[in-house]
Structures are given as C-alpha cells and as structure tokens.
Design a protein around this motif. Structure first.
Motif, PDB file in Angstrom:
ATOM      1  N   ARG A  15       0.834  -1.196   0.000  1.00 38.06           N
ATOM      2  CA  ARG A  15       0.000   0.000   0.000  1.00 38.06           C
ATOM      3  C   ARG A  15       0.880   1.263   0.000  1.00 38.06           C
ATOM      4  O   ARG A  15       0.582   2.243  -0.688  1.00 38.06           O
ATOM      5  N   VAL A  16       1.967   1.234   0.734  1.00 39.68           N
ATOM      6  CA  VAL A  16       2.865   2.397   0.774  1.00 39.68           C
ATOM      7  C   VAL A  16       3.448   2.630  -0.619  1.00 39.68           C
ATOM      8  O   VAL A  16       3.523   3.777  -1.086  1.00 39.68           O
ATOM      9  N   GLU A  17       3.836   1.565  -1.291  1.00 40.62           N
ATOM     10  CA  GLU A  17       4.434   1.729  -2.620  1.00 40.62           C
ATOM     11  C   GLU A  17       3.427   2.288  -3.625  1.00 40.62           C
ATOM     12  O   GLU A  17       3.760   3.127  -4.454  1.00 40.62           O
ATOM     13  N   GLN A  18       2.166   1.809  -3.521  1.00 36.84           N
ATOM     14  CA  GLN A  18       1.126   2.390  -4.403  1.00 36.84           C
ATOM     15  C   GLN A  18       0.997   3.885  -4.137  1.00 36.84           C
ATOM     16  O   GLN A  18       0.931   4.705  -5.044  1.00 36.84           O
ATOM     17  N   TYR A  19       0.982   4.229  -2.856  1.00 36.27           N
ATOM     18  CA  TYR A  19       0.815   5.629  -2.472  1.00 36.27           C
ATOM     19  C   TYR A  19       2.007   6.468  -2.939  1.00 36.27           C
ATOM     20  O   TYR A  19       1.855   7.589  -3.435  1.00 36.27           O
ATOM     21  N   ARG A  20       3.196   5.895  -2.830  1.00 38.03           N
ATOM     22  CA  ARG A  20       4.409   6.608  -3.271  1.00 38.03           C
ATOM     23  C   ARG A  20       4.270   6.992  -4.748  1.00 38.03           C
ATOM     24  O   ARG A  20       4.590   8.110  -5.156  1.00 38.03           O
ATOM     25  N   ASP A  21       3.755   6.063  -5.520  1.00 37.29           N
ATOM     26  CA  ASP A  21       3.587   6.339  -6.943  1.00 37.29           C
ATOM     27  C   ASP A  21       2.502   7.398  -7.175  1.00 37.29           C
ATOM     28  O   ASP A  21       2.630   8.260  -8.056  1.00 37.29           O
ATOM     29  N   GLN A  22       1.456   7.354  -6.363  1.00 40.24           N
ATOM     30  CA  GLN A  22       0.392   8.362  -6.497  1.00 40.24           C
ATOM     31  C   GLN A  22       0.944   9.758  -6.191  1.00 40.24           C
ATOM     32  O   GLN A  22       0.651  10.727  -6.905  1.00 40.24           O
ATOM     33  N   ARG A  24       4.063  10.714  -6.444  1.00 42.00           N
ATOM     34  CA  ARG A  24       4.973  11.062  -7.553  1.00 42.00           C
ATOM     35  C   ARG A  24       4.175  11.650  -8.719  1.00 42.00           C
ATOM     36  O   ARG A  24       4.514  12.697  -9.274  1.00 42.00           O
ATOM     37  N   ARG A  25       3.048  10.987  -9.033  1.00 42.68           N
ATOM     38  CA  ARG A  25       2.243  11.460 -10.171  1.00 42.68           C
ATOM     39  C   ARG A  25       1.588  12.807  -9.860  1.00 42.68           C
ATOM     40  O   ARG A  25       1.435  13.652 -10.717  1.00 42.68           O
ATOM     41  N   SER A  28       4.336  15.478 -10.170  1.00 46.26           N
ATOM     42  CA  SER A  28       4.759  15.742 -11.556  1.00 46.26           C
ATOM     43  C   SER A  28       3.627  16.332 -12.391  1.00 46.26           C
ATOM     44  O   SER A  28       3.802  16.624 -13.563  1.00 46.26           O
ATOM     45  N   GLY A  29       2.434  16.448 -11.787  1.00 46.17           N
ATOM     46  CA  GLY A  29       1.306  17.029 -12.511  1.00 46.17           C
ATOM     47  C   GLY A  29       0.494  16.020 -13.299  1.00 46.17           C
ATOM     48  O   GLY A  29      -0.504  16.373 -13.934  1.00 46.17           O
ATOM     49  N   GLU A  30       0.886  14.747 -13.252  1.00 48.22           N
ATOM     50  CA  GLU A  30       0.093  13.736 -13.970  1.00 48.22           C
ATOM     51  C   GLU A  30      -1.303  13.601 -13.379  1.00 48.22           C
ATOM     52  O   GLU A  30      -2.251  13.258 -14.069  1.00 48.22           O
ATOM     53  N   LEU A  31      -1.394  13.801 -12.063  1.00 45.72           N
ATOM     54  CA  LEU A  31      -2.708  13.756 -11.408  1.00 45.72           C
ATOM     55  C   LEU A  31      -3.083  15.168 -10.980  1.00 45.72           C
ATOM     56  O   LEU A  31      -2.236  15.905 -10.465  1.00 45.72           O
ATOM     57  N   THR A  32      -4.351  15.546 -11.193  1.00 47.45           N
ATOM     58  CA  THR A  32      -4.812  16.836 -10.662  1.00 47.45           C
ATOM     59  C   THR A  32      -5.081  16.660  -9.169  1.00 47.45           C
ATOM     60  O   THR A  32      -5.194  15.536  -8.675  1.00 47.45           O
ATOM     61  N   GLU A  33      -5.238  17.796  -8.461  1.00 49.33           N
ATOM     62  CA  GLU A  33      -5.552  17.698  -7.023  1.00 49.33           C
ATOM     63  C   GLU A  33      -6.865  16.946  -6.833  1.00 49.33           C
ATOM     64  O   GLU A  33      -7.018  16.149  -5.909  1.00 49.33           O
ATOM     65  N   GLU A  34      -7.805  17.184  -7.759  1.00 51.04           N
ATOM     66  CA  GLU A  34      -9.097  16.502  -7.643  1.00 51.04           C
ATOM     67  C   GLU A  34      -8.949  14.981  -7.782  1.00 51.04           C
ATOM     68  O   GLU A  34      -9.596  14.217  -7.064  1.00 51.04           O
ATOM     69  N   LYS A  97       4.856  17.941   4.762  1.00 50.45           N
ATOM     70  CA  LYS A  97       4.993  18.268   3.333  1.00 50.45           C
ATOM     71  C   LYS A  97       4.558  17.037   2.552  1.00 50.45           C
ATOM     72  O   LYS A  97       4.933  15.905   2.889  1.00 50.45           O
ATOM     73  N   LEU A  98       3.825  17.264   1.477  1.00 53.56           N
ATOM     74  CA  LEU A  98       3.314  16.136   0.692  1.00 53.56           C
ATOM     75  C   LEU A  98       4.444  15.198   0.265  1.00 53.56           C
ATOM     76  O   LEU A  98       4.324  13.966   0.360  1.00 53.56           O
ATOM     77  N   GLU A  99       5.552  15.795  -0.173  1.00 51.08           N
ATOM     78  CA  GLU A  99       6.630  14.941  -0.703  1.00 51.08           C
ATOM     79  C   GLU A  99       7.244  14.040   0.367  1.00 51.08           C
ATOM     80  O   GLU A  99       7.871  13.033   0.042  1.00 51.08           O
TER      81      GLU A  99
END
Ligand code: HEM
Ligand code: SF4
Length: 580
Positions: A15-22, A24-25, A28-34, A97-99
C-alpha cells in the motif's frame, strides 16, 4: 500486543508503494488535485489550514515503545516537533509536506503502523477501553475481539464505500470507558447468567450535528456470532443509509427513521442468512488472537507498600497525583498510571517529541514496553509496580506529564478548532488554555471534584461536547465573530446523556466567567458527595441558567480577527463519490 504476520506486513508495504507512486504522479502534474484527493484520503492525509495533516491509526490505542519512538522521530524530522493524540485513540501530525508523506508511511510500516481507513466512508479505527486487560471491574478482556474486528474491517470489500464514516467502540468493564453509547456501533463484551461470553450491542449512537445516544439492538449476541451480527448491521446500513445528503447519512439517522424495532427486524432477517456462515468465530481463532494479549511477566507482590504512604505524607504533589492519576490494577502490587497531557498552559492532547521519547523510556522501564492512548487524550502506563510509582512520578514530572488533574476541571477535551481546522467557527485550543489557567488552583479543582468539560470548534463535535458535563461549541454567526454555545448535563459512561444548550451564546472571553457561574451554582446546591453531573440531574438546568444570565458578564473583550476560511475540496465533494 498484536504483531503483524507476513500477510499484514506485505499488504501494508504494498500500500505504501502504491501511495508513493500516487504522490509522484501528483507532484509531476500527472494527477490533478481533484484526482489525487480520494487517493490521499484513503491514506489518512487531509488538507488543513497549515497544509497536510496525517491521521495515523493506533488500533484500540495500544502503542509499543518502538512505535512511540517512531512518533517522536516523525514529529522531529517531518513535523514541528509534536503530535496530537485524539479522542479516537489516533495520532495526528499537522505540518507535513506532501513529498515527505510516502517516506513517513514507509517508516510507520517498519513499526507495523499505517494510516489506512483513518478517513473516508469506511469503518474507522476500532477503539476500546484504555484499561483493557488490567481494570478491576473487567468482565471480559475486549482486546482479542477488538483485534478480530480490526482485521475483519480492514479492507473489507463490501464496506469500503459506506454512506458515511463508521465508528465502532468496544468495552469489557462493568463501567463503559470507551464511550460506546456515542458510536455507530457500541459493543459491551460481557457474560450471561450461565457464564457464557457475548455482546450487548448498541447501534445508532453518534455526535456531530445530530447527537444521539445509541439504542440497544441486541441484549446478548453469543461471541461466535459477533462478526456476522455486526456485518448484518453494516449491510442494512450500506443498503438503506441516506447517500443523497451527507448530513443525514450516518447510521443514527437510518435507525431513527426506521425505529429501533424495525431496524432490528431487518438486521436479524439478514443475519438469519449469514449467521452460521464463514464469519462465525471458532474457539481456535479467538485463542489465536488472544495469545497476543496474554499477561506480561507480573511478579508476585502485595498492595501494601509503606514507602508509598510515607512519601504521600511528605509530598502533597505526589499524594494529589496518586489520588487522581493512579488507578487500581487487578494484579496485587501493580497500578495503572495516567500520564496527563493536560498541564494547564499546554494544548490538550499534544505531546512533544521529547515527551514521546520519555514516555517510551518510562514504558520500557516501568510498564513492559507499552503505553495506551485514552479517549480523553491522555496516555496510560498500564502495568506499573506500586514500588516504582515514586521514581516514575519523579521522572515523568521532569517532562511535565504529571499534572494531577485526571477527571478534574482542567482535564479538558478539545478539538483542534480554528487554528488548524478548515471547518471551524471558532478557536478551541486557546479557549481550553484560558479556562485551564483560570481554574488552575488544585484546591479549587479538588473541591469541585469530578467533572468533564469538552470543547468543539463547530457542530461536528470532534471535542465530543455533547457528552461533556459542560460542553462548549463554536457556533456560526453572520458577523463572523467567535461565539460559543454552552450546554449542560452531557455525560459518557453507563449513564450517558446528551447535554442541553443553556441559552444564547457567549463571546470567547465570557466563557470562563460562564463556567465560573455554573460552578458557583453547583457549590451552592450540591448535596454531600454529589458530583457536578448529579447535581445538574437533580435540580435541572433552571438554577444554572438563571444565575448565568442574571447579570451582565463583565469581561474585557479581545478583538477577533477574521478566521473564516474556505473549506478545501474534500468537504465540498460528496463523500459517497464512486471515485473514492
Ligand atoms: C482537524 C481535522 C478534523 C476534521 C476535518 C474533522 C472532521 C470531522 C467531521 C466532519 C465530523 C462530523 C461527522 C458527522 O457528524 O458525520 C467529525 C466528528 C468527530 N471527530 Fe473529527 N475532525 C478532525 C479532527 C478530529 C480530532 C483531532 C478528533 C479528536 C480529538 C476528532 C474526533 C471526532 C469525534 C469524536 C467526532 C464525533 C463522533 C462522531 O463521529 O459521531 N476529530 N470530525
Ligand atoms: S469540531 Fe469542528 S472545528 Fe473541531 S476539529 Fe471537528 S470539524 Fe474541526
């Protein structure tokens, strides 16, 4: 305490690794805040006034020293050096911080912790009695059942998108110490006349804008059937709970609308289908889980330690502490110690990294390496040898953890309020501080005796103001100034009740004076050995109201600056969005 097996660890790590990728995206702007919003909420990450707030689940409030040291490390490395312990036995960090959050979750996973299901419309952290396993009045140890419920509810596929959040509390003492009447489901594990273990089940309790005391749906569910019974309650709620209006979506509204008898009929009709199915508990399963909660290596001791009595006679501070913060233990020669996070002048429920480390050290030296969060936002060392009490008190005093105020006026429960929370109408923490400073005199507090005072910054009731003997709520007014409503007569425990508002609201600076007047009426009217709540129940609200509103409250007002903030997206999107 429960230890993860390889499956638990794997699920949490993945679950942590999935979240790490989320994250990251998102960065990088791949995902909007929404798009990112439901993903972070599923990992306990909220957006609050100062930025991201992470709520970490502490199952039924039990913390190993290793975990406590991890909280201290997170506080120091990623936050501003402190964390906030909550009434639902969680911990929150406010300045992240989000990061950093994927690393925080990786570090938490290394000590068997996560933030899954601490937000969103799912079954939240299962809470329990902070004295579980050690209380003298315990009928059945609730911990194995709390753990079974935790495992069952975690990632339960059917209950990931309920109409609204769902809170379960379980208590096993004669006295309820888990506020079970104020939960969506409250469980009292008990024994029947034949000595068989089972559960009294309450349903439809809850606070927030519509406070309700839970109703009994079943007097006794045999232990084998508790999971299927709870499952049927959730199935009926999942099917018929209001998804069209989030203010009417909690189970309490459904139970009220149907009436408890009809709700019970529907639950039991559903239950008939699953009662003996795979959710039925076996002796082996309960034994397996109970094996994580066996007694520590208690020594054979007695309850009489002359050194303690001598020291009590010499030191008033110590004897006050013994009176309020030390509770009887079921094993002779041991005691339960409550470490107060309510020293007047401090923020209720906050602990600094230094305090957390000190608590971990104290737990290692004096309490088998374990501490617990209380639902009043204090901490407990549950297994202290009475002969260690003097040393423990001396060491804990150096870290400001021994305010002798447990159950007294300055043991205030307070939500974060307007300084942190985007939903607030008013500040809670500065008000809690102002009240605690005004009534700091220990002689006065001891004279007043047991009383509960709860503060919430808005109608959502995170400070559980409805069940405080005195409850204070920040209310919405057009002028956007801070106004507080005061209620009287709330209580938790076996005789739970919802407080009633006494009249028109007050300004920030008037509130301590209002409390003073309420206390004066109590001191005037009380009969011998009567607690504040008993007097309120006996004489009613009339005399209190009369005195509070009799003459103007002469206090200097401070200027209040605009604190109204726009709610972030998570409160304007429907909670039941299928995207969650
Ligand atoms: C600052 C972030 C927080 C936010 C945004 C938040 C939000 C909310 C909301 C919206 C409700 C109302 C739910 C409803 O009526 O359906 C609620 C209830 C509640 N929250 Fe919080 N909360 C926060 C922090 C806390 C903290 C720090 C505590 C503990 C000290 C807490 C404990 C509770 C409790 C006990 C309830 C009422 C019980 C119930 O759900 O019926 N919350 N919260
Ligand atoms: S009661 Fe209101 S102000 Fe306080 S934390 Fe809850 S939502 Fe925020």
């Amino acid at each position: 305490m429960y230890r993860y097996d390889e499956y638990d660890q794997q699920i949490v790590d993945e679950r942590v690794e999935q979240y790490r990728d989320q994250v990251r995206r998102r960065l990088s702007g791949e995902l909007t805040e929404e798009e990112f919003l439901p993903l972070r909420l599923q990992n306990g990450l909220y957006m609050q006034i100062h930025g991201y707030m992470l709520r970490i689940a502490v199952p039924y409030g039990f913390i190993s020293s290793r975990q406590m040291r991890m909280f201290a490390h997170i506080a120091r490395r990623y936050d501003r050096g402190y964390g906030h312990f909550t009434t639902r036995q969680n911990i929150q960090f406010n300045w992240l911080k989000l990061e950093d959050t994927p690393d925080i979750l990786t570090e938490l996973a290394s000590v068997e912790m996560h933030a899954i299901q601490t937000s969103g419309n799912c079954v939240r952290n299962i809470t329990s009695d902070e004295y579980a396993g050690v209380a003298r009045d315990e009928v059945v140890d609730p911990r194995p059942y709390a753990e079974i419920l935790r495992q069952w509810s975690t990632f339960h596929p059917e209950f990931a998108y309920l109409p609204r959040k769902f809170k379960i509390a379980i208590s096993g003492g004669k006295e309820d110490r888990a506020a079970i009447y104020a939960h969506d489901i409250g469980l009292a594990v008990t024994k029947n006349a034949q000595g068989e273990v089972g559960f009294r089940v309450l349903v439809g309790g809850g606070l927030g804008r519509t406070p309700v005391i839970g109703s009994e749906i079943c007097e006794f569910v045999p232990w084998q059937h508790i999971l299927t019974y709870v499952e049927s309650i959730l199935r009926i709620y999942n099917q018929y709970g209001r998804r069209d209006n989030k203010y009417k979506a909690r189970i309490k509204i459904l139970v009220k609308a149907l009436g408890i008898d009809e709700f019970r009929r529907q639950v039991e009709a559903d239950w008939a289908d699953i009662k003996d199915g795979p959710g039925t508990l076996t002796v082996e399963e309960v034994k397996r889980v109970a094996s994580f909660f066996t007694d520590p290596a208690y020594e054979t001791l007695t309850d009489h330690d002359p050194a303690l009595n001598e020291f009590k006679a010499d030191s008033r501070s110590f004897s006050n502490w013994m009176l309020r913060n030390v509770k009887p233990h079921r094993v002779p020669g041991y005691a339960i110690v409550v470490l107060s996070l309510k020293k007047p002048g401090t923020v209720p429920g906050d602990a600094t990294a230094e305090q957390m480390e000190a608590i971990a050290d104290l737990a290692d030296r004096y309490s088998f390496g374990e501490s617990r969060i209380t639902h009043q936002q204090n901490l407990v060392l549950a297994d202290v040898r009475q002969k260690d009490l003097i040393r423990l008190w001396q060491e804990a005093t150096a870290y400001e953890l021994t305010a002798p105020n447990i159950g007294l006026l300055t043991d205030i429960i307070s939500c974060p309020g307007a300084e942190f929370c985007t939903l607030a109408n008013a500040r809670s923490i500065p008000l809690a501080k102002l009240i605690a400073e005004r009534f700091e005199s220990l002689d006065f507090q001891h004279d007043i005796g047991e009383i509960t005072l709860n503060i919430s910054g808005c109608v959502n009731a995170c400070g559980q103001h409805h069940i405080g003997n005195i409850g204070i709520t920040g209310v919405e007014k057009k002028d956007h100034d801070e106004w507080y409503q005061v209620s009287l007569g709330g209580a938790e425990g076996n005789n739970s009740s919802i407080g009633k508002i006494i009249g028109p609201s007050f300004t920030f600076n008037q509130v301590p004076e209002v409390i003073d007047r309420l206390l004066q009426v109590y001191l005037r009217e009380r009969m011998e050995a009567e607690r504040f709540i008993d007097t309120v129940r006996r004489i009613g609200h009339g005399p209190f109201k009369e005195y509070v509103y009799a003459t103007d409250l002469a206090v200097e007002e401070e200027e209040v600056t605009g604190k109204h903030v726009v709610a972030p997206a998570e409160y304007s999107v429907p909670y039941y969005s299928p995207r969650f």
